[in-house]
Design a protein around this motif. Structure first.
Motif, PDB file in Angstrom:
ATOM      1  N   GLY A 165      96.744 -37.368  14.783  1.00 14.46           N
ATOM      2  CA  GLY A 165      95.419 -36.757  14.784  1.00 14.46           C
ATOM      3  C   GLY A 165      95.326 -35.445  15.517  1.00 14.46           C
ATOM      4  O   GLY A 165      96.302 -34.949  16.090  1.00 14.46           O
ATOM      5  N   CYS A 166      94.134 -34.859  15.497  1.00 15.18           N
ATOM      6  CA  CYS A 166      93.902 -33.586  16.175  1.00 15.18           C
ATOM      7  C   CYS A 166      92.423 -33.471  16.546  1.00 15.18           C
ATOM      8  O   CYS A 166      91.561 -33.804  15.746  1.00 15.18           O
ATOM      9  CB  CYS A 166      94.293 -32.427  15.263  1.00 15.18           C
ATOM     10  SG  CYS A 166      94.045 -30.830  16.074  1.00 15.18           S
ATOM     11  N   ASP A 167      92.185 -33.016  17.778  1.00 16.62           N
ATOM     12  CA  ASP A 167      90.800 -32.821  18.234  1.00 16.62           C
ATOM     13  C   ASP A 167      90.460 -31.350  18.401  1.00 16.62           C
ATOM     14  O   ASP A 167      89.454 -31.003  19.008  1.00 16.62           O
ATOM     15  CB  ASP A 167      90.599 -33.499  19.612  1.00 16.62           C
ATOM     16  CG  ASP A 167      90.545 -35.007  19.486  1.00 16.62           C
ATOM     17  OD1 ASP A 167      90.443 -35.501  18.351  1.00 16.62           O
ATOM     18  OD2 ASP A 167      90.609 -35.682  20.532  1.00 16.62           O
ATOM     19  N   PHE A 192      89.844 -28.935  16.079  1.00 12.73           N
ATOM     20  CA  PHE A 192      88.827 -28.426  15.148  1.00 12.73           C
ATOM     21  C   PHE A 192      88.856 -26.904  15.002  1.00 12.73           C
ATOM     22  O   PHE A 192      87.817 -26.246  15.114  1.00 12.73           O
ATOM     23  CB  PHE A 192      87.419 -28.893  15.567  1.00 12.73           C
ATOM     24  CG  PHE A 192      87.195 -30.368  15.311  1.00 12.73           C
ATOM     25  CD1 PHE A 192      86.882 -30.824  14.032  1.00 12.73           C
ATOM     26  CD2 PHE A 192      87.333 -31.303  16.337  1.00 12.73           C
ATOM     27  CE1 PHE A 192      86.695 -32.180  13.792  1.00 12.73           C
ATOM     28  CE2 PHE A 192      87.141 -32.662  16.101  1.00 12.73           C
ATOM     29  CZ  PHE A 192      86.823 -33.100  14.818  1.00 12.73           C
ATOM     30  N   CYS A 193      90.024 -26.329  14.769  1.00 10.85           N
ATOM     31  CA  CYS A 193      90.084 -24.915  14.412  1.00 10.85           C
ATOM     32  C   CYS A 193      89.209 -24.768  13.158  1.00 10.85           C
ATOM     33  O   CYS A 193      89.224 -25.639  12.287  1.00 10.85           O
ATOM     34  CB  CYS A 193      91.528 -24.497  14.115  1.00 10.85           C
ATOM     35  SG  CYS A 193      92.608 -24.776  15.527  1.00 10.85           S
ATOM     36  N   THR A 194      88.458 -23.674  13.077  1.00 14.32           N
ATOM     37  CA  THR A 194      87.374 -23.640  12.077  1.00 14.32           C
ATOM     38  C   THR A 194      87.865 -23.621  10.621  1.00 14.32           C
ATOM     39  O   THR A 194      87.098 -23.896   9.712  1.00 14.32           O
ATOM     40  CB  THR A 194      86.457 -22.423  12.310  1.00 14.32           C
ATOM     41  OG1 THR A 194      87.280 -21.247  12.369  1.00 14.32           O
ATOM     42  CG2 THR A 194      85.673 -22.573  13.599  1.00 14.32           C
ATOM     43  N   TYR A 195      89.138 -23.262  10.413  1.00 14.60           N
ATOM     44  CA  TYR A 195      89.664 -23.187   9.039  1.00 14.60           C
ATOM     45  C   TYR A 195      90.331 -24.500   8.600  1.00 14.60           C
ATOM     46  O   TYR A 195      90.684 -24.657   7.441  1.00 14.60           O
ATOM     47  CB  TYR A 195      90.718 -22.063   8.944  1.00 14.60           C
ATOM     48  CG  TYR A 195      91.774 -22.173  10.021  1.00 14.60           C
ATOM     49  CD1 TYR A 195      92.847 -23.041   9.888  1.00 14.60           C
ATOM     50  CD2 TYR A 195      91.680 -21.441  11.205  1.00 14.60           C
ATOM     51  CE1 TYR A 195      93.786 -23.182  10.894  1.00 14.60           C
ATOM     52  CE2 TYR A 195      92.616 -21.575  12.209  1.00 14.60           C
ATOM     53  CZ  TYR A 195      93.661 -22.444  12.044  1.00 14.60           C
ATOM     54  OH  TYR A 195      94.585 -22.593  13.042  1.00 14.60           O
ATOM     55  N   CYS A 196      90.515 -25.433   9.531  1.00 11.69           N
ATOM     56  CA  CYS A 196      91.502 -26.502   9.300  1.00 11.69           C
ATOM     57  C   CYS A 196      90.879 -27.856   8.960  1.00 11.69           C
ATOM     58  O   CYS A 196      89.928 -28.308   9.597  1.00 11.69           O
ATOM     59  CB  CYS A 196      92.386 -26.631  10.543  1.00 11.69           C
ATOM     60  SG  CYS A 196      93.739 -27.782  10.296  1.00 11.69           S
ATOM     61  N   ILE A 197      91.474 -28.519   7.999  1.00 10.82           N
ATOM     62  CA  ILE A 197      90.966 -29.794   7.498  1.00 10.82           C
ATOM     63  C   ILE A 197      91.555 -30.999   8.258  1.00 10.82           C
ATOM     64  O   ILE A 197      91.027 -32.109   8.179  1.00 10.82           O
ATOM     65  CB  ILE A 197      91.306 -29.885   5.979  1.00 10.82           C
ATOM     66  CG1 ILE A 197      90.547 -30.993   5.258  1.00 10.82           C
ATOM     67  CG2 ILE A 197      92.777 -30.041   5.720  1.00 10.82           C
ATOM     68  CD1 ILE A 197      89.197 -30.606   4.835  1.00 10.82           C
ATOM     69  N   VAL A 198      92.648 -30.732   8.998  1.00 15.23           N
ATOM     70  CA  VAL A 198      93.407 -31.845   9.589  1.00 15.23           C
ATOM     71  C   VAL A 198      92.583 -32.780  10.488  1.00 15.23           C
ATOM     72  O   VAL A 198      92.694 -34.002  10.375  1.00 15.23           O
ATOM     73  CB  VAL A 198      94.664 -31.298  10.330  1.00 15.23           C
ATOM     74  CG1 VAL A 198      95.334 -32.367  11.172  1.00 15.23           C
ATOM     75  CG2 VAL A 198      95.645 -30.734   9.315  1.00 15.23           C
ATOM     76  N   PRO A 199      91.701 -32.250  11.357  1.00 22.12           N
ATOM     77  CA  PRO A 199      90.929 -33.180  12.200  1.00 22.12           C
ATOM     78  C   PRO A 199      90.065 -34.142  11.382  1.00 22.12           C
ATOM     79  O   PRO A 199      89.695 -35.212  11.868  1.00 22.12           O
ATOM     80  CB  PRO A 199      90.062 -32.242  13.052  1.00 22.12           C
ATOM     81  CG  PRO A 199      90.818 -30.959  13.080  1.00 22.12           C
ATOM     82  CD  PRO A 199      91.452 -30.845  11.723  1.00 22.12           C
ATOM     83  N   TYR A 200      89.746 -33.769  10.137  1.00 24.75           N
ATOM     84  CA  TYR A 200      88.931 -34.632   9.280  1.00 24.75           C
ATOM     85  C   TYR A 200      89.802 -35.648   8.541  1.00 24.75           C
ATOM     86  O   TYR A 200      89.350 -36.740   8.223  1.00 24.75           O
ATOM     87  CB  TYR A 200      88.162 -33.793   8.241  1.00 24.75           C
ATOM     88  CG  TYR A 200      87.350 -32.668   8.841  1.00 24.75           C
ATOM     89  CD1 TYR A 200      85.981 -32.801   9.018  1.00 24.75           C
ATOM     90  CD2 TYR A 200      87.953 -31.485   9.254  1.00 24.75           C
ATOM     91  CE1 TYR A 200      85.226 -31.767   9.577  1.00 24.75           C
ATOM     92  CE2 TYR A 200      87.217 -30.456   9.811  1.00 24.75           C
ATOM     93  CZ  TYR A 200      85.858 -30.603   9.973  1.00 24.75           C
ATOM     94  OH  TYR A 200      85.120 -29.592  10.530  1.00 24.75           O
ATOM     95  N   SER A 230     103.400 -27.457  18.575  1.00 17.67           N
ATOM     96  CA  SER A 230     102.681 -27.339  19.838  1.00 17.67           C
ATOM     97  C   SER A 230     101.557 -26.322  19.716  1.00 17.67           C
ATOM     98  O   SER A 230     101.627 -25.381  18.930  1.00 17.67           O
ATOM     99  CB  SER A 230     103.629 -26.978  20.978  1.00 17.67           C
ATOM    100  OG  SER A 230     104.666 -26.173  20.535  1.00 17.67           O
ATOM    101  N   HIS A 231     100.529 -26.536  20.506  1.00 17.94           N
ATOM    102  CA  HIS A 231      99.365 -25.642  20.512  1.00 17.94           C
ATOM    103  C   HIS A 231      99.433 -24.797  21.786  1.00 17.94           C
ATOM    104  O   HIS A 231      99.620 -25.341  22.875  1.00 17.94           O
ATOM    105  CB  HIS A 231      98.086 -26.491  20.492  1.00 17.94           C
ATOM    106  CG  HIS A 231      96.856 -25.680  20.233  1.00 17.94           C
ATOM    107  ND1 HIS A 231      96.363 -24.767  21.130  1.00 17.94           N
ATOM    108  CD2 HIS A 231      96.025 -25.638  19.164  1.00 17.94           C
ATOM    109  CE1 HIS A 231      95.271 -24.193  20.622  1.00 17.94           C
ATOM    110  NE2 HIS A 231      95.050 -24.715  19.434  1.00 17.94           N
ATOM    111  N   PRO A 232      99.265 -23.477  21.689  1.00 19.46           N
ATOM    112  CA  PRO A 232      99.385 -22.610  22.874  1.00 19.46           C
ATOM    113  C   PRO A 232      98.456 -23.031  24.011  1.00 19.46           C
ATOM    114  O   PRO A 232      98.805 -22.914  25.188  1.00 19.46           O
ATOM    115  CB  PRO A 232      98.981 -21.227  22.346  1.00 19.46           C
ATOM    116  CG  PRO A 232      99.228 -21.297  20.880  1.00 19.46           C
ATOM    117  CD  PRO A 232      98.991 -22.713  20.455  1.00 19.46           C
TER     118      PRO A 232
END
Ligand code: 5AD
Ligand code: SF4
Length: 525
Positions: free
Chosen positions: A239-241, A243-251, A320-322
């Motif tokens: 999962g991912c929390d 919520f980058c505005t372009y990204c569908i993954v958190p959904y 990884s996320h910066p």
């Protein structure tokens, strides 16, 4: 913390009752509706919906504790149902999907099926899909259309769609409307229910839909079919929390949830015992690992430090996320050894104002500081990245900032994409004011720049001897072996096939943009 779940009973599937939005634009007739399911007729095909995707649920982030479930095994009546039958799985997208496919393959094999690449021989064909960009989705719909004739020739064939696309309301709607020959749709949260869903599909003529839109659990002890014996994927979190505005993954993948360190460590130990040479730790956001633990303070740096002590030759991780790349993690990575110095650090844009619009939660300056810190602590680090061009409102000036950042960091490789609007994400409702031509031109400029830098970086290796994990014979020339360096670069060299599966020392003779050609040497320099 461990609970069991009734796997054998479809009636336990979670259902919601508001189907109105889900079937928008689809003309259908309700045949039966109970607490747990709904039977409908759409386009001459009956579908049984146990649960459907719902974005409002998928993006929810509640306070509930994450459940760690145990895979119950294959229900008794499904053991052996695959004897003499074959399955095929087509996988799209990221490594997470590749690994999910290994899990589904493991489940199929436990039911007695064997794998095939020949779709004509398959009793079940699954599409494990990716939703990150529209072109990935178009490919799947194209393939589903192409396979319609197979269903006509073999009505017993079960054709299924799973993975991230299944989690999208619009996709399931489109399947119901235009692809009635699909038999099974399930999502990323209920892979472990594959045997039950297959049973339902074999028994009925209806399309079976079960997509859970929830924050997500962790299911341990799933079967896995790892075939190469050399390199293995290991999930550390899901999962991912962000919520980058372009990204569908958190959904589509639910909330960030970490596997217990002891489960990961024992899986890696077991892989080492079996002779695996490399593991890749997987997560949408690996360095957010452990943030969800309530009973302990244990992060990604701690996990790597523990895995560092295991006798497995190479350890990689992605992605990884910066924002979450902390000093402790850098300190641990600097220990080297089995922790490889390749860091994939998606930047997405070199402009702070674009990064703000993307909700990346760091600035250009912060990113460059982080890169400087990494390079200081790990001088031989190789950095790779992901970049999006043509995000809504991106000006020429902002794009130039991306080019200058790429130049300044000096990535070994960059994966570059044109922004693709994803239904339901915040960016999809921002005004897209950049022409297609402009987007393509920016992508080309970026690729030209990166190719020049990649070539330069590879040139630095000319004449040097590098360590290579030999994976097999080259696809282009059976006399040539191919493998990867610690920094994940592809190397082709002449050598004895007995070296496959071993580490070799290779002198780089001809560096190219994406590959390195060399020769095996006997001694380490
Ligand atoms: N459009 C284009 N690229 C995207 N990515 C994620 N979402 C989108 C989108 N909507 C890219 C990001 C991410 C990579 C896996 O895919 O660069 O890091
Ligand atoms: Fe998507 Fe951003 Fe999460 Fe990466 S960090 S998966 S780009 S939302």
């Amino acid at each position: 913390m461990s609970t069991k779940e009734n796997q054998t009973d479809l009636k336990s599937a979670k259902g919601t009752k508001d189907y109105s939005k889900y079937f928008e634009g689809v003309s259908y007739k309700v045949l039966e509706e109970t607490e747990t399911l709904k039977k409908i007729r759409v386009n001459g095909r009956e579908a049984v919906v146990f649960s459907e995707p719902a974005y409002s649920e998928g993006k929810r982030r509640g306070k509930e504790e994450i459940q760690v479930l145990g895979f119950e095994g294959i229900p008794e009546d499904m053991l052996g149902v695959g004897t003499g039958k074959k399955y095929a799985i087509y996988t799209y997208g990221c490594q997470m999907n590749t690994h999910d496919t290994e899990i589904m393959a493991g489940i199929f094999e436990d039911m007695g099926f064997t794998r095939t690449d020949d779709e004509k021989k398959a009793a079940v064909i699954l599409f494990n899909t990716c939703a990150v960009r529209e072109n990935a989705e178009d490919k799947v719909f194209g393939e589903l259309g192409r396979l319609k004739h197979l269903k006509l020739e073999n009505p017993e064939l079960v054709l299924g769609v799973c993975g991230c696309m299944s989690q999208e309301e619009a996709v399931v709607n489109k399947i119901l409307r235009s692809y009635p020959h699909v038999d099974l749709v399930f999502g990323t949260h209920n892979i472990h229910r594959l045997p039950v869903l297959l049973r339902e599909s074999f028994m009925s003529k209806e399309m079976v839909i079960e997509v859970w839109s929830k924050e997500g659990d962790i299911v341990e002890n799933m079967p896995k079919l790892r075939t190469d014996g050399l390199k293995a994927w290991v999930n550390i979190m899901y999962g991912c929390d962000k919520f980058c505005t372009y990204c569908i993954v958190p959904y589509t993948r639910g909330k960030e949830r970490s596997r217990m360190p002891e489960d990961i460590i024992s899986e890696v130990r077991e892989l080492a015992r079996q002779g695996y040479k490399e593991v890749t730790l997987l997560g949408q956001n690996v360095n957010a690992y452990g943030k969800d633990f309530v009973d302990r303070k244990y992060g990604f740096g701690d996990l790597l430090d523990d895995i560092h002590k295991i006798d497995i030759p190479w350890v990689r991780f992605t992605t990884s996320h910066p924002r979450d790349f902390d000093d402790h993690l850098i300190e641990v990575l600097a220990k080297g050894g089995n922790l490889l110095e390749h860091i994939h650090l998606p930047v997405q844009s070199g402009s702070s104002s674009m990064l703000k619009m993307m909700a990346r939660k760091y600035t250009r300056e912060h990113y460059l500081e982080l890169v400087a810190k990494i390079k200081k602590a790990i001088p031989n680090a190789t950095l790779t990245t992901d970049i999006i061009v043509g995000f809504p409102g991106e000006t020429e000036e902002q794009f130039q900032e991306t080019l200058s950042l790429v130049e300044e960091v000096g990535y070994d490789l960059a994966f570059t994409f044109i922004y693709s609007p994803r239904h339901g994400t915040p960016a999809a409702s921002m005004e897209d004011n950049i022409s297609e031509e402009e987007k393509k031109s920016r992508l080309q400029q970026l690729m030209d720049l990166q190719n020049r830098i990649s070539r330069q970086k590879n040139e630095e290796l000319r004449g040097r001897v590098v360590e290579v994990l030999v994976e097999g014979v080259s696809k282009k020339d059976p006399d040539v072996l191919s493998g990867r360096t610690r920094s994940n670069k592809l190397v082709n060299f002449k050598g004895d096939p007995s070296m496959i599966g071993q580490f070799a020392q290779v002198r780089i003779l001809e560096p190219l943009t994406w590959t390195l050609n060399g020769e095996a040497v006997m001694e380490v320099e």
